[in-house]
Design a protein around this motif. Structure first.
Motif, PDB file in Angstrom:
ATOM      1  N   LEU A   1       0.837  -1.190   0.000  1.00  0.00           N
ATOM      2  CA  LEU A   1       0.000   0.000   0.000  1.00  0.00           C
ATOM      3  C   LEU A   1       0.877   1.247   0.000  1.00  0.00           C
ATOM      4  O   LEU A   1       1.729   1.420   0.875  1.00  0.00           O
ATOM      5  CB  LEU A   1      -0.902   0.011   1.236  1.00  0.00           C
ATOM      6  N   ALA A   2       0.676   2.107  -0.990  1.00  0.00           N
ATOM      7  CA  ALA A   2       1.401   3.369  -1.078  1.00  0.00           C
ATOM      8  C   ALA A   2       0.413   4.514  -0.892  1.00  0.00           C
ATOM      9  O   ALA A   2      -0.644   4.531  -1.516  1.00  0.00           O
ATOM     10  CB  ALA A   2       2.107   3.509  -2.427  1.00  0.00           C
ATOM     11  N   ILE A   3       0.754   5.475  -0.027  1.00  0.00           N
ATOM     12  CA  ILE A   3      -0.149   6.591   0.221  1.00  0.00           C
ATOM     13  C   ILE A   3       0.587   7.924   0.082  1.00  0.00           C
ATOM     14  O   ILE A   3       1.784   8.011   0.324  1.00  0.00           O
ATOM     15  CB  ILE A   3      -0.800   6.523   1.623  1.00  0.00           C
ATOM     16  N   VAL A   4      -0.164   8.946  -0.336  1.00  0.00           N
ATOM     17  CA  VAL A   4       0.284  10.336  -0.213  1.00  0.00           C
ATOM     18  C   VAL A   4      -0.554  10.898   0.923  1.00  0.00           C
ATOM     19  O   VAL A   4      -1.723  11.231   0.747  1.00  0.00           O
ATOM     20  CB  VAL A   4       0.037  11.139  -1.506  1.00  0.00           C
ATOM     21  N   ASN A   5       0.019  10.979   2.114  1.00  0.00           N
ATOM     22  CA  ASN A   5      -0.794  11.317   3.277  1.00  0.00           C
ATOM     23  C   ASN A   5      -1.368  12.727   3.208  1.00  0.00           C
ATOM     24  O   ASN A   5      -0.782  13.622   2.599  1.00  0.00           O
ATOM     25  CB  ASN A   5       0.008  11.120   4.566  1.00  0.00           C
ATOM     26  N   LEU A   6      -2.527  12.907   3.831  1.00  0.00           N
ATOM     27  CA  LEU A   6      -3.122  14.228   3.984  1.00  0.00           C
ATOM     28  C   LEU A   6      -2.599  14.923   5.225  1.00  0.00           C
ATOM     29  O   LEU A   6      -2.578  16.149   5.306  1.00  0.00           O
ATOM     30  CB  LEU A   6      -4.647  14.111   4.043  1.00  0.00           C
TER      31      LEU A   6
ATOM     32  N   SER B   1       5.163   4.277   9.820  1.00  0.00           N
ATOM     33  CA  SER B   1       5.920   3.022   9.820  1.00  0.00           C
ATOM     34  C   SER B   1       6.197   2.519   8.418  1.00  0.00           C
ATOM     35  O   SER B   1       6.500   1.332   8.235  1.00  0.00           O
ATOM     36  CB  SER B   1       5.162   1.957  10.612  1.00  0.00           C
ATOM     37  N   ALA B   2       6.097   3.409   7.404  1.00  0.00           N
ATOM     38  CA  ALA B   2       6.360   2.971   6.038  1.00  0.00           C
ATOM     39  C   ALA B   2       7.766   2.393   5.920  1.00  0.00           C
ATOM     40  O   ALA B   2       8.723   2.915   6.490  1.00  0.00           O
ATOM     41  CB  ALA B   2       6.198   4.145   5.070  1.00  0.00           C
ATOM     42  N   GLY B   3       7.865   1.310   5.153  1.00  0.00           N
ATOM     43  CA  GLY B   3       9.165   0.691   4.966  1.00  0.00           C
ATOM     44  C   GLY B   3      10.056   1.464   4.021  1.00  0.00           C
ATOM     45  O   GLY B   3      11.286   1.385   4.104  1.00  0.00           O
ATOM     46  N   TYR B   4       9.409   2.256   3.116  1.00  0.00           N
ATOM     47  CA  TYR B   4      10.166   3.003   2.103  1.00  0.00           C
ATOM     48  C   TYR B   4       9.490   4.341   1.829  1.00  0.00           C
ATOM     49  O   TYR B   4       8.286   4.508   2.059  1.00  0.00           O
ATOM     50  CB  TYR B   4      10.279   2.191   0.809  1.00  0.00           C
ATOM     51  N   TYR B   5      10.293   5.256   1.324  1.00  0.00           N
ATOM     52  CA  TYR B   5       9.825   6.597   0.975  1.00  0.00           C
ATOM     53  C   TYR B   5      10.320   6.924  -0.421  1.00  0.00           C
ATOM     54  O   TYR B   5      11.519   6.827  -0.707  1.00  0.00           O
ATOM     55  CB  TYR B   5      10.379   7.595   1.995  1.00  0.00           C
ATOM     56  N   VAL B   6       9.380   7.289  -1.311  1.00  0.00           N
ATOM     57  CA  VAL B   6       9.710   7.621  -2.694  1.00  0.00           C
ATOM     58  C   VAL B   6       9.272   9.055  -2.958  1.00  0.00           C
ATOM     59  O   VAL B   6       8.085   9.385  -2.821  1.00  0.00           O
ATOM     60  CB  VAL B   6       9.006   6.669  -3.683  1.00  0.00           C
ATOM     61  N   SER B   7      10.206   9.916  -3.321  1.00  0.00           N
ATOM     62  CA  SER B   7       9.857  11.316  -3.522  1.00  0.00           C
ATOM     63  C   SER B   7      10.991  12.021  -4.255  1.00  0.00           C
ATOM     64  O   SER B   7      11.940  11.395  -4.743  1.00  0.00           O
ATOM     65  CB  SER B   7       9.616  12.002  -2.168  1.00  0.00           C
TER      66      SER B   7
ATOM     67  N   GLN C   1       9.126  10.051 -13.729  1.00  0.00           N
ATOM     68  CA  GLN C   1      10.243   9.517 -12.939  1.00  0.00           C
ATOM     69  C   GLN C   1       9.776   9.039 -11.569  1.00  0.00           C
ATOM     70  O   GLN C   1      10.162   7.966 -11.098  1.00  0.00           O
ATOM     71  CB  GLN C   1      11.321  10.590 -12.762  1.00  0.00           C
ATOM     72  N   GLU C   2       8.931   9.863 -10.913  1.00  0.00           N
ATOM     73  CA  GLU C   2       8.495   9.504  -9.564  1.00  0.00           C
ATOM     74  C   GLU C   2       7.595   8.272  -9.589  1.00  0.00           C
ATOM     75  O   GLU C   2       7.707   7.390  -8.723  1.00  0.00           O
ATOM     76  CB  GLU C   2       7.773  10.683  -8.921  1.00  0.00           C
ATOM     77  N   ALA C   3       6.710   8.205 -10.559  1.00  0.00           N
ATOM     78  CA  ALA C   3       5.837   7.037 -10.677  1.00  0.00           C
ATOM     79  C   ALA C   3       6.644   5.779 -10.979  1.00  0.00           C
ATOM     80  O   ALA C   3       6.361   4.699 -10.432  1.00  0.00           O
ATOM     81  CB  ALA C   3       4.800   7.274 -11.771  1.00  0.00           C
ATOM     82  N   ALA C   4       7.654   5.904 -11.835  1.00  0.00           N
ATOM     83  CA  ALA C   4       8.498   4.749 -12.146  1.00  0.00           C
ATOM     84  C   ALA C   4       9.240   4.278 -10.904  1.00  0.00           C
ATOM     85  O   ALA C   4       9.385   3.072 -10.659  1.00  0.00           O
ATOM     86  CB  ALA C   4       9.479   5.102 -13.255  1.00  0.00           C
ATOM     87  N   ALA C   5       9.702   5.235 -10.094  1.00  0.00           N
ATOM     88  CA  ALA C   5      10.414   4.874  -8.865  1.00  0.00           C
ATOM     89  C   ALA C   5       9.485   4.169  -7.883  1.00  0.00           C
ATOM     90  O   ALA C   5       9.867   3.183  -7.232  1.00  0.00           O
ATOM     91  CB  ALA C   5      11.013   6.124  -8.223  1.00  0.00           C
ATOM     92  N   LEU C   6       8.248   4.659  -7.768  1.00  0.00           N
ATOM     93  CA  LEU C   6       7.284   3.990  -6.893  1.00  0.00           C
ATOM     94  C   LEU C   6       6.959   2.605  -7.419  1.00  0.00           C
ATOM     95  O   LEU C   6       6.913   1.633  -6.648  1.00  0.00           O
ATOM     96  CB  LEU C   6       6.006   4.819  -6.786  1.00  0.00           C
ATOM     97  N   ALA C   7       6.741   2.507  -8.724  1.00  0.00           N
ATOM     98  CA  ALA C   7       6.426   1.204  -9.317  1.00  0.00           C
ATOM     99  C   ALA C   7       7.555   0.210  -9.076  1.00  0.00           C
ATOM    100  O   ALA C   7       7.311  -0.942  -8.694  1.00  0.00           O
ATOM    101  CB  ALA C   7       6.159   1.361 -10.810  1.00  0.00           C
TER     102      ALA C   7
ATOM    103  N   ILE D   1       4.420   2.116   1.680  1.00  0.00           N
ATOM    104  CA  ILE D   1       5.364   3.053   1.078  1.00  0.00           C
ATOM    105  C   ILE D   1       4.790   4.454   1.203  1.00  0.00           C
ATOM    106  O   ILE D   1       3.604   4.674   0.915  1.00  0.00           O
ATOM    107  CB  ILE D   1       5.581   2.744  -0.419  1.00  0.00           C
ATOM    108  N   ASP D   2       5.603   5.406   1.634  1.00  0.00           N
ATOM    109  CA  ASP D   2       5.219   6.810   1.574  1.00  0.00           C
ATOM    110  C   ASP D   2       5.572   7.335   0.189  1.00  0.00           C
ATOM    111  O   ASP D   2       6.730   7.264  -0.234  1.00  0.00           O
ATOM    112  CB  ASP D   2       5.965   7.630   2.633  1.00  0.00           C
ATOM    113  N   TYR D   3       4.569   7.869  -0.504  1.00  0.00           N
ATOM    114  CA  TYR D   3       4.773   8.407  -1.847  1.00  0.00           C
ATOM    115  C   TYR D   3       4.698   9.923  -1.794  1.00  0.00           C
ATOM    116  O   TYR D   3       3.706  10.489  -1.336  1.00  0.00           O
ATOM    117  CB  TYR D   3       3.711   7.848  -2.797  1.00  0.00           C
TER     118      TYR D   3
END
Length: 363
Positions: free
Chosen positions: A103-108, A138-144, A286-292, A128-130
């Protein structure tokens, strides 16, 4: 934010499968395609934040993510919380119960984001934090993107537009619940506060990045400064447009340089018109590819490749991260956005902007 530079992000290729979408609302934008014997054994849920803070989420991120997931042949579901933390929680619960394994979220905001991640972890779902880091999460990864650098580019862009003259500056910051907005502002201040001739005559955050509220806020800041404003730090193109509307009302648009971010159609048009001096481009592709790549690696039980770590000051931990480099855009390099597919010439160069594009050598 403390970074430890490491290996570059590697693309994940050659993954194909045939799977249906994992479910959700009829307008969720779910998808999935492909075929082959060795397929990802799981599904990915992505929750975008809204349609108000920036047009990028639906116009850029969603199609880029869909393309990346479709190419990989992974089962996915992309939905939008429409600015509601309750709606985001409901969507997350539905995705988790529907079988999402990542589950990847862009938090509010960090509190609601952390609660979603806690529930996901209790069900064995990796998170994943996107784009935005969830502080205390507690996200295991951060993509930004490197968001401090975004602010530094904005600050330097404003300084370049102002030149060496003394100047009164107004800061129109992003949402106080968005950690990125804090990093943008810190980056900008790290540049602008070092210029002795610049004076901060007004600064305020805009709740939820709301452009309509930004109009009122900037009008008040402008009035409080007695109209003695020489430059505006606006955290994104939506806020820039709000500031420009007030400057135009006072006959000063084009005279007072304004920063921005996201390289939206409106932002690029404002640059062409001379009302906005710069924006920051963050390639959704680029960011979407990194998240994918990160999500697909997790679905396959692999360890994603990262570029470093980001400090979660509230959680007292370092989050493995993929941080991309943003790019400053001015009237001199608008082609960067078009060449990358961030916007199209047809969308930007319409109506009265067609002649401006011709003058700028854009066709």
């Amino acid at each position: 934010m403390k970074l430890k530079r490491g290996v570059a992000l590697a693309a994940v290729v050659g993954l194909t499968m045939t799977l249906g979408a994992c479910g959700g609302d009829s307008d969720s934008g779910s998808g999935g395609s492909g075929g082959g014997d060795e397929a990802p054994q799981g599904s990915i849920g992505v929750i975008l934040p809204d349609t108000e803070s920036s047009v990028r989420w639906e116009s850029a991120d969603r199609p880029a993510l869909e393309a990346a997931f479709d190419e990989a042949g992974v089962d996915y579901d992309i939905q939008n919380a429409e600015g509601s933390a309750d709606r985001m929680a409901t969507i997350a619960d539905s995705m988790i119960s529907g079988g999402a394994t990542v589950l990847a979220i862009v938090n509010l905001d960090s509190d609601s984001g952390a609660a979603i991640q806690e529930r996901a972890a209790s069900q064995g779902v990796q998170t994943i934090d996107y784009d935005r880091l969830t502080l205390g999460g507690s996200a295991g990864y951060y993509v930004s993107f490197d968001n401090t650098v975004v602010g530094e580019l904005q600050g330097q862009g404003l300084a370049d537009c102002l030149g060496d003259e003394d100047a009164n500056l107004v800061y129109l910051n992003g949402s106080p619940t968005d950690n990125n907005a804090t990093l943008f502002s810190e980056g900008a201040h790290s540049v602008l506060d070092e210029v002795s001739g610049y004076e901060n005559v007004g600064e305020q955050a805009v709740p939820d990045w709301d452009p309509d509220e930004a109009v009122t806020i900037f009008d008040q800041l402008y009035t409080q400064a007695g109209g003695e404003v020489d430059g505006v730090y606006a955290a994104n193109d939506g806020l820039a447009g709000a500031a420009i509307s007030i400057l135009e009302r006072n006959g000063r648009n084009g005279e007072v340089p304004v920063t921005g971010q996201d390289a939206t159609v409106e932002g690029l048009q404002a640059i062409l018109a001379g009302d906005q001096c710069m924006t920051v481009y963050k390639s959704a592709k680029q960011e979407a590819a990194a998240l994918a790549d990160t999500a697909i690696a997790l679905v396959n039980g692999e360890e994603p490749e990262t570029t470093g770590e980001t400090e979660d000051v509230d959680g007292d931990r370092q989050v493995p991260s993929v941080l991309l480099e943003p790019e400053s855009i001015t009237a001199d390099n608008l082609d960067v956005v078009f060449d990358d597919g961030g916007q199209t010439v047809e969308d930007v160069c319409t109506g009265r902007y067609e002649a401006m594009c011709e003058d700028a050598g854009i066709s």
